[in-house]
Design a protein around this motif. Structure first.
Motif, PDB file in Angstrom:
ATOM      1  N   GLN A   6      35.650 -21.800  -1.599  1.00 20.87           N
ATOM      2  CA  GLN A   6      36.558 -22.587  -0.795  1.00 20.87           C
ATOM      3  C   GLN A   6      37.647 -22.294  -0.926  1.00 20.87           C
ATOM      4  O   GLN A   6      38.222 -21.843  -2.227  1.00 20.87           O
ATOM      5  CB  GLN A   6      36.064 -24.077  -1.396  1.00 20.87           C
ATOM      6  CG  GLN A   6      36.914 -25.175  -0.895  1.00 20.87           C
ATOM      7  CD  GLN A   6      36.334 -25.888   0.561  1.00 20.87           C
ATOM      8  OE1 GLN A   6      35.069 -25.926   0.359  1.00 20.87           O
ATOM      9  NE2 GLN A   6      37.109 -26.239   1.585  1.00 20.87           N
ATOM     10  N   ASP A   7      38.501 -22.134  -0.119  1.00 18.92           N
ATOM     11  CA  ASP A   7      40.042 -21.897  -0.183  1.00 18.92           C
ATOM     12  C   ASP A   7      41.083 -22.869   0.802  1.00 18.92           C
ATOM     13  O   ASP A   7      41.075 -22.655   1.968  1.00 18.92           O
ATOM     14  CB  ASP A   7      40.275 -20.530   0.380  1.00 18.92           C
ATOM     15  CG  ASP A   7      41.732 -19.949   0.378  1.00 18.92           C
ATOM     16  OD1 ASP A   7      42.642 -20.747  -0.658  1.00 18.92           O
ATOM     17  OD2 ASP A   7      42.134 -18.950   0.826  1.00 18.92           O
ATOM     18  N   GLY A   8      41.207 -23.965   0.107  1.00 19.07           N
ATOM     19  CA  GLY A   8      42.012 -25.157   0.873  1.00 19.07           C
ATOM     20  C   GLY A   8      40.979 -25.736   1.944  1.00 19.07           C
ATOM     21  O   GLY A   8      39.984 -26.004   1.606  1.00 19.07           O
ATOM     22  N   ASP A   9      41.282 -25.789   3.003  1.00 13.19           N
ATOM     23  CA  ASP A   9      40.477 -26.088   4.256  1.00 13.19           C
ATOM     24  C   ASP A   9      39.685 -24.989   5.023  1.00 13.19           C
ATOM     25  O   ASP A   9      38.996 -25.276   5.764  1.00 13.19           O
ATOM     26  CB  ASP A   9      41.139 -26.841   5.339  1.00 13.19           C
ATOM     27  CG  ASP A   9      42.016 -25.891   6.144  1.00 13.19           C
ATOM     28  OD1 ASP A   9      42.067 -24.876   5.651  1.00 13.19           O
ATOM     29  OD2 ASP A   9      42.590 -26.697   7.225  1.00 13.19           O
ATOM     30  N   THR A  10      39.210 -23.925   3.927  1.00 11.22           N
ATOM     31  CA  THR A  10      38.585 -22.825   4.595  1.00 11.22           C
ATOM     32  C   THR A  10      37.427 -22.504   3.710  1.00 11.22           C
ATOM     33  O   THR A  10      37.384 -22.469   2.705  1.00 11.22           O
ATOM     34  CB  THR A  10      39.370 -21.574   4.878  1.00 11.22           C
ATOM     35  OG1 THR A  10      40.695 -21.918   5.548  1.00 11.22           O
ATOM     36  CG2 THR A  10      38.902 -20.315   5.089  1.00 11.22           C
ATOM     37  N   LEU A  11      36.271 -22.134   4.319  1.00  7.69           N
ATOM     38  CA  LEU A  11      35.373 -21.660   3.835  1.00  7.69           C
ATOM     39  C   LEU A  11      35.101 -20.205   3.949  1.00  7.69           C
ATOM     40  O   LEU A  11      35.077 -19.811   4.975  1.00  7.69           O
ATOM     41  CB  LEU A  11      33.871 -22.320   4.101  1.00  7.69           C
ATOM     42  CG  LEU A  11      33.430 -23.635   3.552  1.00  7.69           C
ATOM     43  CD1 LEU A  11      32.117 -24.147   4.124  1.00  7.69           C
ATOM     44  CD2 LEU A  11      33.471 -23.688   2.048  1.00  7.69           C
ATOM     45  N   ALA A  12      35.450 -19.372   2.973  1.00  7.26           N
ATOM     46  CA  ALA A  12      35.485 -17.734   3.145  1.00  7.26           C
ATOM     47  C   ALA A  12      34.327 -17.358   2.622  1.00  7.26           C
ATOM     48  O   ALA A  12      33.757 -17.391   1.508  1.00  7.26           O
ATOM     49  CB  ALA A  12      36.737 -17.240   2.434  1.00  7.26           C
ATOM     50  N   PHE A  13      33.509 -16.511   3.561  1.00 13.01           N
ATOM     51  CA  PHE A  13      32.184 -15.823   3.204  1.00 13.01           C
ATOM     52  C   PHE A  13      32.526 -14.461   3.178  1.00 13.01           C
ATOM     53  O   PHE A  13      33.469 -13.835   3.766  1.00 13.01           O
ATOM     54  CB  PHE A  13      31.110 -16.016   4.291  1.00 13.01           C
ATOM     55  CG  PHE A  13      30.811 -17.576   4.623  1.00 13.01           C
ATOM     56  CD1 PHE A  13      29.702 -17.837   3.889  1.00 13.01           C
ATOM     57  CD2 PHE A  13      31.246 -18.572   5.189  1.00 13.01           C
ATOM     58  CE1 PHE A  13      29.092 -19.060   3.926  1.00 13.01           C
ATOM     59  CE2 PHE A  13      30.832 -19.647   5.444  1.00 13.01           C
ATOM     60  CZ  PHE A  13      29.650 -20.022   4.777  1.00 13.01           C
ATOM     61  N   ALA A  14      31.648 -13.818   2.339  1.00 17.45           N
ATOM     62  CA  ALA A  14      31.936 -12.330   2.113  1.00 17.45           C
ATOM     63  C   ALA A  14      30.156 -11.835   2.105  1.00 17.45           C
ATOM     64  O   ALA A  14      29.534 -12.499   1.649  1.00 17.45           O
ATOM     65  CB  ALA A  14      32.580 -12.001   1.084  1.00 17.45           C
ATOM     66  N   GLY A  15      30.112 -10.457   2.418  1.00 18.41           N
ATOM     67  CA  GLY A  15      28.766  -9.704   2.363  1.00 18.41           C
ATOM     68  C   GLY A  15      27.978  -9.847   3.587  1.00 18.41           C
ATOM     69  O   GLY A  15      28.527  -9.935   4.563  1.00 18.41           O
ATOM     70  N   ALA A  16      26.644  -9.883   3.467  1.00 16.62           N
ATOM     71  CA  ALA A  16      26.073  -9.932   4.464  1.00 16.62           C
ATOM     72  C   ALA A  16      25.253 -11.144   4.621  1.00 16.62           C
ATOM     73  O   ALA A  16      24.641 -11.720   3.554  1.00 16.62           O
ATOM     74  CB  ALA A  16      24.614  -8.971   4.463  1.00 16.62           C
ATOM     75  N   LEU A  17      25.376 -11.875   5.741  1.00 16.92           N
ATOM     76  CA  LEU A  17      24.622 -13.238   5.829  1.00 16.92           C
ATOM     77  C   LEU A  17      23.526 -12.997   6.627  1.00 16.92           C
ATOM     78  O   LEU A  17      23.349 -12.833   7.598  1.00 16.92           O
ATOM     79  CB  LEU A  17      25.807 -13.902   6.816  1.00 16.92           C
ATOM     80  CG  LEU A  17      26.999 -14.626   6.102  1.00 16.92           C
ATOM     81  CD1 LEU A  17      27.766 -15.391   6.999  1.00 16.92           C
ATOM     82  CD2 LEU A  17      26.812 -15.345   4.884  1.00 16.92           C
ATOM     83  N   ASP A  18      22.387 -12.879   5.714  1.00 14.46           N
ATOM     84  CA  ASP A  18      21.249 -12.715   6.121  1.00 14.46           C
ATOM     85  C   ASP A  18      20.097 -13.752   5.468  1.00 14.46           C
ATOM     86  O   ASP A  18      20.454 -14.544   4.594  1.00 14.46           O
ATOM     87  CB  ASP A  18      20.660 -11.282   5.949  1.00 14.46           C
ATOM     88  CG  ASP A  18      20.689 -10.761   4.365  1.00 14.46           C
ATOM     89  OD1 ASP A  18      20.751 -11.705   3.505  1.00 14.46           O
ATOM     90  OD2 ASP A  18      20.801  -9.679   4.263  1.00 14.46           O
ATOM     91  N   ARG A  19      18.859 -13.542   5.904  1.00 19.38           N
ATOM     92  CA  ARG A  19      17.773 -14.405   5.486  1.00 19.38           C
ATOM     93  C   ARG A  19      17.705 -14.569   3.928  1.00 19.38           C
ATOM     94  O   ARG A  19      17.548 -15.666   3.419  1.00 19.38           O
ATOM     95  CB  ARG A  19      16.366 -14.070   6.227  1.00 19.38           C
ATOM     96  CG  ARG A  19      15.298 -14.890   5.706  1.00 19.38           C
ATOM     97  CD  ARG A  19      13.986 -14.191   6.110  1.00 19.38           C
ATOM     98  NE  ARG A  19      13.361 -14.549   7.438  1.00 19.38           N
ATOM     99  CZ  ARG A  19      13.329 -16.011   7.969  1.00 19.38           C
ATOM    100  NH1 ARG A  19      13.765 -16.827   7.441  1.00 19.38           N
ATOM    101  NH2 ARG A  19      12.647 -15.954   9.151  1.00 19.38           N
ATOM    102  N   ALA A  20      18.141 -13.415   3.214  1.00 17.10           N
ATOM    103  CA  ALA A  20      17.782 -13.296   1.690  1.00 17.10           C
ATOM    104  C   ALA A  20      18.932 -14.273   1.246  1.00 17.10           C
ATOM    105  O   ALA A  20      18.659 -14.713   0.251  1.00 17.10           O
ATOM    106  CB  ALA A  20      17.984 -11.946   1.524  1.00 17.10           C
ATOM    107  N   CYS A  21      20.042 -14.521   1.624  1.00 19.52           N
ATOM    108  CA  CYS A  21      21.098 -15.047   1.200  1.00 19.52           C
ATOM    109  C   CYS A  21      21.309 -16.611   1.476  1.00 19.52           C
ATOM    110  O   CYS A  21      21.971 -17.264   0.665  1.00 19.52           O
ATOM    111  CB  CYS A  21      22.600 -14.430   1.192  1.00 19.52           C
ATOM    112  SG  CYS A  21      23.200 -14.774   2.916  1.00 19.52           S
TER     113      CYS A  21
END
Length: 89
Positions: A6-21
């Motif tokens: 969480q960065d203020g009003d932002t959710l910052a994602f990183a990496g591979a957004l796949d079934r495993a995660c």
């Protein structure tokens, strides 16, 4: 493995957004408060990752999705979602 912060009003994602995660990320974000999703550090998105993001957009009323990781455009088209991952009809 994907991460989210969480960065203020932002959710910052990183990496591979796949079934495993998705199972690991959901408890971290389901009660979040955000107006923006930052996907600029995301490598790839599969259909499970898209489902997570679309659900967050719906629940949180996300106003902006930033970033275009590999796979996202194709999945948005296949599921008829707009740039903010809402159903485009």
């Amino acid at each position: 493995m994907a991460t989210v912060r969480q960065d203020g009003d932002t959710l910052a994602f990183a990496g591979a957004l796949d079934r495993a995660c998705v199972v690991a990320l959901w408890p971290q974000v389901r009660n979040a408060s955000a107006r923006r999703l930052d996907l600029t550090a995301v490598d790839t998105v599969d259909s499970a990752g898209l489902a997570l993001l679309a659900e967050l957009c719906e629940r949180l009323g996300i106003a902006e999705v930033v970033g275009e990781p590999s796979g996202l455009a194709e999945l948005r088209t296949a599921y008829r979602l707009d740039r903010n991952l809402a159903f485009a009809g």
